[in-house]
Every structure is written in structure tokens, then in C-alpha cells.
Enzyme design. Structure first.
Site, PDB file in Angstrom:
ATOM      1  N   LYS A  37      -4.643  -9.983  -5.529  1.00 55.12           N
ATOM      2  CA  LYS A  37      -6.048  -9.909  -4.866  1.00 55.12           C
ATOM      3  C   LYS A  37      -6.975  -8.980  -5.314  1.00 55.12           C
ATOM      4  O   LYS A  37      -6.822  -7.840  -5.720  1.00 55.12           O
ATOM      5  CB  LYS A  37      -5.706  -9.806  -3.218  1.00 55.12           C
ATOM      6  CG  LYS A  37      -6.763 -10.039  -2.260  1.00 55.12           C
ATOM      7  CD  LYS A  37      -6.213  -9.506  -1.035  1.00 55.12           C
ATOM      8  CE  LYS A  37      -6.593  -7.790  -0.956  1.00 55.12           C
ATOM      9  NZ  LYS A  37      -7.043  -7.490   0.416  1.00 55.12           N
ATOM     10  N   LYS A  68     -11.230  -3.747  -2.623  1.00 53.58           N
ATOM     11  CA  LYS A  68     -12.100  -2.703  -2.835  1.00 53.58           C
ATOM     12  C   LYS A  68     -11.723  -1.537  -3.310  1.00 53.58           C
ATOM     13  O   LYS A  68     -12.219  -0.686  -4.002  1.00 53.58           O
ATOM     14  CB  LYS A  68     -13.214  -2.707  -1.558  1.00 53.58           C
ATOM     15  CG  LYS A  68     -12.439  -2.302  -0.423  1.00 53.58           C
ATOM     16  CD  LYS A  68     -13.526  -2.178   0.662  1.00 53.58           C
ATOM     17  CE  LYS A  68     -13.266  -3.243   1.790  1.00 53.58           C
ATOM     18  NZ  LYS A  68     -12.265  -2.977   2.649  1.00 53.58           N
ATOM     19  N   LYS A  93       1.086  -1.254   0.083  1.00 52.52           N
ATOM     20  CA  LYS A  93      -0.135  -0.126  -0.057  1.00 52.52           C
ATOM     21  C   LYS A  93       0.906   1.282   0.096  1.00 52.52           C
ATOM     22  O   LYS A  93       0.872   2.288  -0.500  1.00 52.52           O
ATOM     23  CB  LYS A  93      -1.067   0.145   1.232  1.00 52.52           C
ATOM     24  CG  LYS A  93      -2.153  -1.090   1.091  1.00 52.52           C
ATOM     25  CD  LYS A  93      -3.228  -0.614   2.173  1.00 52.52           C
ATOM     26  CE  LYS A  93      -4.397  -1.487   1.638  1.00 52.52           C
ATOM     27  NZ  LYS A  93      -5.575  -1.218   2.670  1.00 52.52           N
TER      28      LYS A  93
HETATM   29  N1  AQP Z   1      -9.966 -10.999  -2.304  1.00 55.41           N
HETATM   30  C1  AQP Z   1     -10.218 -11.143  -1.111  1.00 55.41           C
HETATM   31  N2  AQP Z   1     -10.302 -12.478  -1.203  1.00 55.41           N
HETATM   32  C2  AQP Z   1     -10.781 -13.183   0.091  1.00 55.41           C
HETATM   33  N3  AQP Z   1     -11.112 -12.282   1.347  1.00 55.41           N
HETATM   34  C3  AQP Z   1     -10.808 -11.088   1.135  1.00 55.41           C
HETATM   35  N4  AQP Z   1     -10.860 -10.162   2.089  1.00 55.41           N
HETATM   36  C4  AQP Z   1     -10.581  -8.966   1.446  1.00 55.41           C
HETATM   37  N5  AQP Z   1     -10.281  -9.216   0.172  1.00 55.41           N
HETATM   38  C5  AQP Z   1     -10.450 -10.329  -0.198  1.00 55.41           C
HETATM   39  C6  AQP Z   1     -11.172 -10.015   3.342  1.00 55.41           C
HETATM   40  O1  AQP Z   1     -12.271  -9.354   3.499  1.00 55.41           O
HETATM   41  C7  AQP Z   1     -12.305  -8.844   5.061  1.00 55.41           C
HETATM   42  C8  AQP Z   1     -12.285  -7.092   4.989  1.00 55.41           C
HETATM   43  O2  AQP Z   1     -11.193  -6.640   4.470  1.00 55.41           O
HETATM   44  P1  AQP Z   1     -10.821  -5.401   4.894  1.00 55.41           P
HETATM   45  O3  AQP Z   1     -11.873  -4.387   4.728  1.00 55.41           O
HETATM   46  O4  AQP Z   1     -10.428  -5.287   6.422  1.00 55.41           O
HETATM   47  O5  AQP Z   1      -9.576  -4.991   3.925  1.00 55.41           O
HETATM   48  P2  AQP Z   1      -8.774  -5.546   3.150  1.00 55.41           P
HETATM   49  O6  AQP Z   1      -8.236  -7.106   3.680  1.00 55.41           O
HETATM   50  O7  AQP Z   1      -7.388  -4.726   2.859  1.00 55.41           O
HETATM   51  O8  AQP Z   1      -9.511  -5.808   1.701  1.00 55.41           O
HETATM   52  P3  AQP Z   1      -9.441  -5.221   0.473  1.00 55.41           P
HETATM   53  O9  AQP Z   1     -11.086  -5.186  -0.232  1.00 55.41           O
HETATM   54  O10 AQP Z   1      -8.462  -5.329  -0.163  1.00 55.41           O
HETATM   55  O11 AQP Z   1      -9.513  -3.598   1.118  1.00 55.41           O
HETATM   56  P4  AQP Z   1      -8.656  -2.550   0.749  1.00 55.41           P
HETATM   57  O12 AQP Z   1      -8.838  -2.105  -0.654  1.00 55.41           O
HETATM   58  O13 AQP Z   1      -9.344  -1.090   1.471  1.00 55.41           O
HETATM   59  O14 AQP Z   1      -7.429  -2.626   1.253  1.00 55.41           O
HETATM   60  C9  AQP Z   1     -11.064  -9.169   5.670  1.00 55.41           C
HETATM   61  O15 AQP Z   1     -11.229 -10.421   6.337  1.00 55.41           O
HETATM   62  C10 AQP Z   1     -10.268  -9.597   4.289  1.00 55.41           C
HETATM   63  O16 AQP Z   1      -9.186 -10.629   4.544  1.00 55.41           O
END
Ligand code: AQP
Length: 348
Positions: free
Chosen positions: A212, A215, A128
Site C-alpha cells: 500500500k 505516508k 508495523k
Molecule cells: N494507499 C492508500 N490508499 C487508499 N486509502 C489510503 N489511506 C491511507 N493510505 C491509503 C486512507 O487514508 C486515511 C488516513 O490514513 P491514516 O492517516 O489513518 O493512516 P493509515 O491508514 O495507516 O495511512 P498511511 O498513509 O499508511 O499512514 P502511516 O504510514 O502513518 O501508517 C485512512 O482512511 C486510510 O484508510
């Protein structure tokens, strides 16, 4: 969930459960099918077997720049998606992280027991940080806030996707370090629950199967958002990258893109990877993708419908107010005990 417009959620007698589960989701973008398959779907199952706390971790979202209006709206929307995905506020506690100030307070205390090197090693921080023009110290210390979220509630288990594994290991290390220092179990050492990749632990980007699905990704074509319209879903799946050849089978190394699409298909339809492989022998990618799109549309339709119902003013706010009311008394005893052991002065 019984939630008429503006209705207060009826407090229930506390259920006696063998274990406590905590997990959070950041309101940092439109939630994806990766968030749903890797996390939310499991939350909805766990609420029947454990005391569950599900948190919209808005403070985490602030580690990268956020538009205030959007953050406000997304915080409500993530909570709505929790409920729309099957989390029942009568069974689980749904709340917003910043509504319980003990998270930020404990985070500071834990930062003072965490080493700089431990944080700089975190893969998510490195990835990030590389995408930011300016890197905030919050992005670096974010895993400590996550440790505070979990340890504050003495959680036994933390269901997360594979990307959070390293952060959970840090939370465990911090808990063990504090417990050893005071020779007392101040914090329960939490166990991760990470589904294997074939069970949704890591859903990949539709445009790049080495990344991955995320969002906050710059290119939304690689994501299926939970709230995408049926036509958007069809378009994105149609334009998803595939691998060489035309055969459909699961092989993460040689067919990463098709394998990812098969996992999504399998989790949305309930069919095994072998059943999907047999169903598409000789049919090529086109038919597979078009069927996959329909399976995803069908999976998300009831969630989207419920989301719209929950958008009535006052409904989600009442659920979140009740969630804070239930969460805060669970958090404070742990914070107070740790403050006391550290020598912070309490006034009675
Ligand atoms: N691609 C994924 N596959 C499986 N699990 C996923 N999670 C996120 N992306 C995937 C799981 O969703 C939960 C919430 O995630 P988060 O909001 O804490 O942030 P993150 O893990 O950083 O998810 P994002 O979507 O990638 O958010 P951003 O883009 O803001 O960094 C967690 O349990 C995560 O593992």
C-alpha cells in the site's frame, strides 16, 4: 471557507442531517495521493450529505517514534490539507484528537473490554511492529483508540481506505459487546464506507505494487505526496515500476503496477479505465506515464495553492479552535453515560 488572516470562523446554526460521519488522518508523514484518493476526496463529498467530523488523529501518530517539532508542524499541515482538499469548516467539524481529552478517556475504558488476542491479530499491528526496533503497547492498542474516536460521536458511517477495514470491524465488535453487556444502545454500531480498489480504496506503492502507498514509508520514491512539486511528481511517476509487456489495461493479478497507475489516472482525470485503455492502444508505457504525471500535477495544483494560502499564521488555528468547540459537546454525553454504566463515581 471564509478565512482571512487570523479570522475566527463564524459558528453556524447546526444543520439537521440524517447521518453522522467520522474519520481521521494521522499526522505521521506527508499525506500521499493514496490518502487523498482513498479518503480526503470522499470526505469533501460527504460533507454535503451528512454531519461530518474530520479529525487529525495526533495521538495515533505517537504509536511510533515522532520528532516533536515535526509532529507539531504536521498536525497543522494535515488540517490545512483537509481544508485545501475541499473540506469546508463551515460545513464539517475539523479538529485535533488530543484537543478533546474524551478520546483518550474512552479509549482506556474500551481497552478494558477488548481482548489481547483481538489486538494481536490485527494485520497493521503485525506489519508495523515488524518494522520497529521497539514495539510500544500503544501500537498494539491503537485500534481501540480508533474505536473510541468513532464510538464517542455515535457515528453512523466511517469513510476509510481498505487498510482500515479490520480496525472498523473491531470497533463494531466492541460496540456490540458493550451494548449487549448493558442491554442498551450505549454506542451506535458504525458502518464502514470503503471505496472499491478501482475507486481509490487501496492505492499502491509506485515502487512495489504489492504494498500500500503509505505516508510513513521508508522510501519516498514509492509515494506521491500531496505537496510534492510538479518535478518530483514527474520524476516519481517516470521511475514507477511497470509490468511485463507494453499494453495498458486493467488486470490486478497480472498487471498490478499498471492497474494501480490506471486507477490514479482514472480518479484524477475522471476518465473510466476502459477509456484510458482505448486511448493508449499501441502507445506503450512511456507516453502513458508522461500523461499520467501531468494529470496528477493538475489535480494537486489547486490543493497546493490553497494549502499555501492557509499557511498564513492564525488561519488554521482558528478553524481548529472552532472545531474543538463543536466536537467536545458531542463527545461528552457518550463518555459520561458509559462511565455511569460502568459504575464510575460522578461528583455533581
Ligand atoms: N494507499 C492508500 N490508499 C487508499 N486509502 C489510503 N489511506 C491511507 N493510505 C491509503 C486512507 O487514508 C486515511 C488516513 O490514513 P491514516 O492517516 O489513518 O493512516 P493509515 O491508514 O495507516 O495511512 P498511511 O498513509 O499508511 O499512514 P502511516 O504510514 O502513518 O501508517 C485512512 O482512511 C486510510 O484508510
Amino acid at each position: 471557507m471564509k478565512g482571512d488572516k487570523g479570522a475566527r470562523v463564524k459558528p453556524l446554526a447546526p444543520r439537521i442531517m440524517a447521518k453522522r460521519v467520522f474519520s481521521g488522518v494521522q499526522p505521521s508523514g506527508s499525506l500521499t495521493i493514496g490518502n487523498y484518493l482513498g479518503a480526503l476526496r470522499n470526505f469533501a463529498k460527504l460533507q454535503h450529505e451528512a454531519e461530518c467530523l474530520f479529525c487529525v488523529v495526533d495521538l495515533h501518530a505517537l504509536t511510533v517514534p515522532q520528532d516533536p517539532k515535526e509532529l507539531h508542524q504536521r498536525t497543522l499541515d494535515v488540517a490545512r490539507i483537509f481544508v485545501a482538499s475541499g473540506i469546508d469548516p463551515d460545513l464539517a467539524t475539523i479538529f485535533v484528537q488530543s484537543h478533546v481529552p474524551a478520546h483518550a478517556e474512552l479509549s482506556w475504558l474500551l481497552e478494558c473490554t477488548t481482548y489481547d488476542g483481538e489486538l494481536r491479530r490485527m494485520t497493521q499491528y503485525k506489519e508495523k511492529a515488524a518494522r520497529q526496533e521497539v514495539v510500544t503497547s500503544g501500537l498494539l492498542t491503537y485500534p481501540v483508540l480508533m474505536a473510541a474516536d468513532i464510538l464517542l460521536y455515535q457515528a453512523d458511517e466511517v469513510p476509510v481506505g481498505d487498510d482500515q477495514k479490520q480496525h472498523l470491524e473491531l470497533a463494531r465488535d466492541i460496540a456490540v459487546r458493550v451494548n449487549n453487556r448493558f442491554d442498551e444502545e450505549i454506542f451506535k454500531v458504525p458502518e464502514p464506507y470503503i471505496p472499491p480498489k478501482t475507486a481509490g480504496g487501496r492505492i499502491m506503492n509506485l515502487q512495489d505494487a504489492t504494498e500500500k502507498m503509505s505516508k510513513s514509508a521508508e522510501n519516498p520514491r514509492g509515494n506521491i505526496a500531496i505537496l510534492d512539486s510538479p518535478d518530483e511528481i514527474r520524476r516519481k511517476i517516470k521511475s514507477a515500476v511497470t509490468d511485463s509487456g507494453r499494453e495498458i489495461y486493467y488486470d490486478e493479478v497480472n498487471k498490478p503496477a499498471i492497474s494501480n497507475l490506471m486507477v490514479i489516472y482514472s480518479l484524477c482525470s475522471g476518465q473510466s479505465l476502459d477509456e484510458i485503455k482505448s486511448a493508449y492502444v499501441g502507445s506503450g508505457y512511456g507516453q502513458f506515464k508522461s500523461d499520467l504525471a501531468e494529470v496528477v500535477v493538475e489535480t494537486l495544483a489547486p490543493i497546493q495553492k490553497r494549502f499555501t494560502e492557509l499557511s498564513e499564521p492564525g488561519v488554521i488555528e482558528a478553524i481548529l479552535a472552532e472545531g474543538r468547540r463543536k466536537a467536545e459537546p458531542l463527545a461528552l454525553p457518550t463518555l459520561r453515560r458509559f462511565q455511569d454504566r460502568l459504575g464510575l463515581l460522578a461528583l455533581s
